[in-house]
Write a protein that holds these residues in place. Structure first.
Motif, PDB file in Angstrom:
ATOM      1  N   MET A 199      -0.012  -7.537  -8.008  1.00 48.37           N
ATOM      2  CA  MET A 199       0.191  -6.547  -6.959  1.00 48.37           C
ATOM      3  C   MET A 199      -0.855  -5.442  -7.046  1.00 48.37           C
ATOM      4  O   MET A 199      -1.473  -5.062  -6.038  1.00 48.37           O
ATOM      5  CB  MET A 199       1.589  -5.947  -7.062  1.00 48.37           C
ATOM      6  N   VAL A 200      -1.064  -4.903  -8.251  1.00 44.83           N
ATOM      7  CA  VAL A 200      -2.042  -3.827  -8.411  1.00 44.83           C
ATOM      8  C   VAL A 200      -3.435  -4.318  -8.032  1.00 44.83           C
ATOM      9  O   VAL A 200      -4.201  -3.616  -7.363  1.00 44.83           O
ATOM     10  CB  VAL A 200      -2.022  -3.277  -9.849  1.00 44.83           C
ATOM     11  N   ASP A 201      -3.755  -5.548  -8.426  1.00 43.26           N
ATOM     12  CA  ASP A 201      -5.061  -6.115  -8.083  1.00 43.26           C
ATOM     13  C   ASP A 201      -5.220  -6.261  -6.573  1.00 43.26           C
ATOM     14  O   ASP A 201      -6.306  -6.007  -6.020  1.00 43.26           O
ATOM     15  CB  ASP A 201      -5.219  -7.464  -8.771  1.00 43.26           C
ATOM     16  N   SER A 202      -4.145  -6.652  -5.899  1.00 39.21           N
ATOM     17  CA  SER A 202      -4.211  -6.900  -4.456  1.00 39.21           C
ATOM     18  C   SER A 202      -4.504  -5.639  -3.655  1.00 39.21           C
ATOM     19  O   SER A 202      -5.115  -5.704  -2.588  1.00 39.21           O
ATOM     20  CB  SER A 202      -2.902  -7.531  -3.976  1.00 39.21           C
ATOM     21  N   ILE A 203      -4.039  -4.489  -4.154  1.00 45.27           N
ATOM     22  CA  ILE A 203      -4.239  -3.240  -3.402  1.00 45.27           C
ATOM     23  C   ILE A 203      -5.191  -2.290  -4.142  1.00 45.27           C
ATOM     24  O   ILE A 203      -5.215  -1.087  -3.867  1.00 45.27           O
ATOM     25  CB  ILE A 203      -2.897  -2.539  -3.116  1.00 45.27           C
ATOM     26  N   PHE A 204      -5.983  -2.848  -5.060  1.00 48.04           N
ATOM     27  CA  PHE A 204      -6.891  -2.030  -5.862  1.00 48.04           C
ATOM     28  C   PHE A 204      -7.804  -1.169  -4.995  1.00 48.04           C
ATOM     29  O   PHE A 204      -7.944   0.045  -5.211  1.00 48.04           O
ATOM     30  CB  PHE A 204      -7.719  -2.933  -6.778  1.00 48.04           C
ATOM     31  N   ARG A 225       0.823  -1.219   0.000  1.00 54.68           N
ATOM     32  CA  ARG A 225       0.000   0.000   0.000  1.00 54.68           C
ATOM     33  C   ARG A 225       0.854   1.265   0.000  1.00 54.68           C
ATOM     34  O   ARG A 225       0.385   2.329  -0.411  1.00 54.68           O
ATOM     35  CB  ARG A 225      -0.924   0.007   1.214  1.00 54.68           C
ATOM     36  N   GLY A 226       2.090   1.164   0.465  1.00 53.61           N
ATOM     37  CA  GLY A 226       2.975   2.324   0.507  1.00 53.61           C
ATOM     38  C   GLY A 226       3.688   2.607  -0.805  1.00 53.61           C
ATOM     39  O   GLY A 226       4.348   3.642  -0.949  1.00 53.61           O
ATOM     40  N   LEU A 227       3.559   1.715  -1.781  1.00 53.81           N
ATOM     41  CA  LEU A 227       4.253   1.889  -3.062  1.00 53.81           C
ATOM     42  C   LEU A 227       3.527   2.925  -3.923  1.00 53.81           C
ATOM     43  O   LEU A 227       2.303   2.906  -4.039  1.00 53.81           O
ATOM     44  CB  LEU A 227       4.325   0.564  -3.803  1.00 53.81           C
ATOM     45  N   TRP A 279      -5.317  -9.815 -18.430  1.00 55.43           N
ATOM     46  CA  TRP A 279      -5.586  -9.117 -17.167  1.00 55.43           C
ATOM     47  C   TRP A 279      -6.372  -7.850 -17.447  1.00 55.43           C
ATOM     48  O   TRP A 279      -6.249  -7.267 -18.533  1.00 55.43           O
ATOM     49  CB  TRP A 279      -4.266  -8.770 -16.473  1.00 55.43           C
ATOM     50  N   PRO A 280      -7.166  -7.388 -16.481  1.00 54.02           N
ATOM     51  CA  PRO A 280      -7.879  -6.122 -16.677  1.00 54.02           C
ATOM     52  C   PRO A 280      -6.908  -4.968 -16.909  1.00 54.02           C
ATOM     53  O   PRO A 280      -5.761  -5.000 -16.450  1.00 54.02           O
ATOM     54  CB  PRO A 280      -8.643  -5.940 -15.348  1.00 54.02           C
ATOM     55  N   ASP A 281      -7.383  -3.964 -17.599  1.00 54.00           N
ATOM     56  CA  ASP A 281      -6.565  -2.788 -17.881  1.00 54.00           C
ATOM     57  C   ASP A 281      -6.709  -1.788 -16.739  1.00 54.00           C
ATOM     58  O   ASP A 281      -7.644  -0.979 -16.711  1.00 54.00           O
ATOM     59  CB  ASP A 281      -6.982  -2.158 -19.210  1.00 54.00           C
ATOM     60  N   PHE A 282      -5.767  -1.853 -15.806  1.00 56.64           N
ATOM     61  CA  PHE A 282      -5.844  -0.978 -14.637  1.00 56.64           C
ATOM     62  C   PHE A 282      -5.476   0.468 -14.961  1.00 56.64           C
ATOM     63  O   PHE A 282      -5.606   1.340 -14.099  1.00 56.64           O
ATOM     64  CB  PHE A 282      -4.947  -1.513 -13.521  1.00 56.64           C
ATOM     65  N   THR A 283      -5.034   0.729 -16.199  1.00 53.97           N
ATOM     66  CA  THR A 283      -4.831   2.123 -16.596  1.00 53.97           C
ATOM     67  C   THR A 283      -6.162   2.763 -16.999  1.00 53.97           C
ATOM     68  O   THR A 283      -6.199   3.954 -17.310  1.00 53.97           O
ATOM     69  CB  THR A 283      -3.843   2.235 -17.772  1.00 53.97           C
ATOM     70  N   LYS A 284      -7.243   1.969 -16.965  1.00 52.03           N
ATOM     71  CA  LYS A 284      -8.581   2.501 -17.273  1.00 52.03           C
ATOM     72  C   LYS A 284      -9.594   2.203 -16.169  1.00 52.03           C
ATOM     73  O   LYS A 284     -10.783   2.471 -16.330  1.00 52.03           O
ATOM     74  CB  LYS A 284      -9.084   1.922 -18.596  1.00 52.03           C
ATOM     75  N   LEU A 285      -9.129   1.634 -15.065  1.00 48.13           N
ATOM     76  CA  LEU A 285     -10.010   1.311 -13.947  1.00 48.13           C
ATOM     77  C   LEU A 285      -9.658   2.150 -12.718  1.00 48.13           C
ATOM     78  O   LEU A 285      -8.479   2.349 -12.432  1.00 48.13           O
ATOM     79  CB  LEU A 285      -9.884  -0.178 -13.589  1.00 48.13           C
TER      80      LEU A 285
END
Length: 257
Positions: free
Chosen positions: A65-70, A44-46, A102-108
């Motif tokens: 990692m991004v999914d885990s702290i979404f 979460r600190g990243l 994987w989902p596009d986290f640059t749009k979520l």
């Protein structure tokens, strides 16, 4: 500045993790499988990720990692910024964050307020992240690749990324007034020199020839060693490199600068 080695192996198995270095509490250099050893609180600190190139052993942990702290990124309203060359960012867009793998986290959750932001960075460019000066350095890999120099409080750490014989890394390092720590890859032993030329990695003979270009005398750590061959690779390096002391890098190591 503190560098925590989360992963530094050329493969996996038992305790081995692939490339991931944490700088202080908020920066990662590469996101290999080693990132999974962080707690959720630490993740979460990243806030900043610097990628060397697009190969799987350097990015495998990123989507998970991004999914885990979404939800935490949503709550904070502050995204993670990922810095890389254009070719690397395009590879991530096309082959990873594409809704197929994987989902596009640059749009979520929305394109205008994503939890992950891509920022192109060019070799030679320097960013200041809260007093830490980070320079992207061109190297010579089978895909477009870079290393990084990180300077803080008068101390300098450099990481080669994945590379083989080159002049660009060494020319940049020699322009610094001092160099305290160098983390450099040596993926294969000398018996695999032909493979190194094809895959664009160092073996001890190639690394020894390039280290002769370095005018500094930093602490040197060997990274990205192939599983099962680590001791032999280190011995071969130490036999060829007489002007520097070389150490094997291990997951869990802390480098304090």
């Amino acid at each position: 500045m503190q560098i925590r080695i989360l992963g530094c192996s050329g493969g996996i198995g038992g305790p081995l993790r692939t490339t991931c270095y944490k700088v202080d509490d908020d920066i990662l250099i590469d996101v290999g499988t080693g990132v999974g050893d962080l707690s959720l609180t630490q993740m979460r600190g990243l806030r900043h990720i610097f990628l060397t190139h697009s190969h799987l052993d350097h990015i495998a942990g990123l989507p998970l990692m991004v999914d885990s702290i979404f939800s935490d990124l949503l709550s904070s309203g502050v995204p993670i910024t990922l810095y890389a060359q254009r070719d690397t960012l395009e590879a991530l867009r096309k082959h990873l964050f594409n809704w197929v793998l994987w989902p596009d986290f640059t749009k979520l959750p929305t394109p205008d307020k994503p939890v992950l932001v891509f920022q192109e960075m060019k070799p030679g460019e320097v960013l200041d992240i809260e007093g830490r000066r980070i320079e992207m350095v061109p190297v010579n890999h089978v895909v477009p690749g870079v290393g990084y120099c990180v300077e803080a409080g008068g101390k300098v750490m450099a990481f080669s990324g994945d590379t083989t014989t080159n002049n660009t890394l060494w020319e940049v390092l020699n322009r610094y007034e001092t160099l305290h720590t160098l983390i450099v890859e040596c993926a294969f032993g000398n018996q695999d020199e032909d493979l190194c030329h094809k895959a664009y990695h160092y073996c001890p003979s190639l690394l020894a020839a390039d280290l002769a270009k370095l005018r500094h005398k930093p602490e040197i750590y060997l990274t990205h060693l192939k599983p099962g061959a680590e001791d032999r690779i280190v011995r071969e390096c130490q036999a060829l490199v007489k002007d520097h002391q070389l150490k094997r890098l291990f997951g869990g190591d802390l480098i304090q600068l």
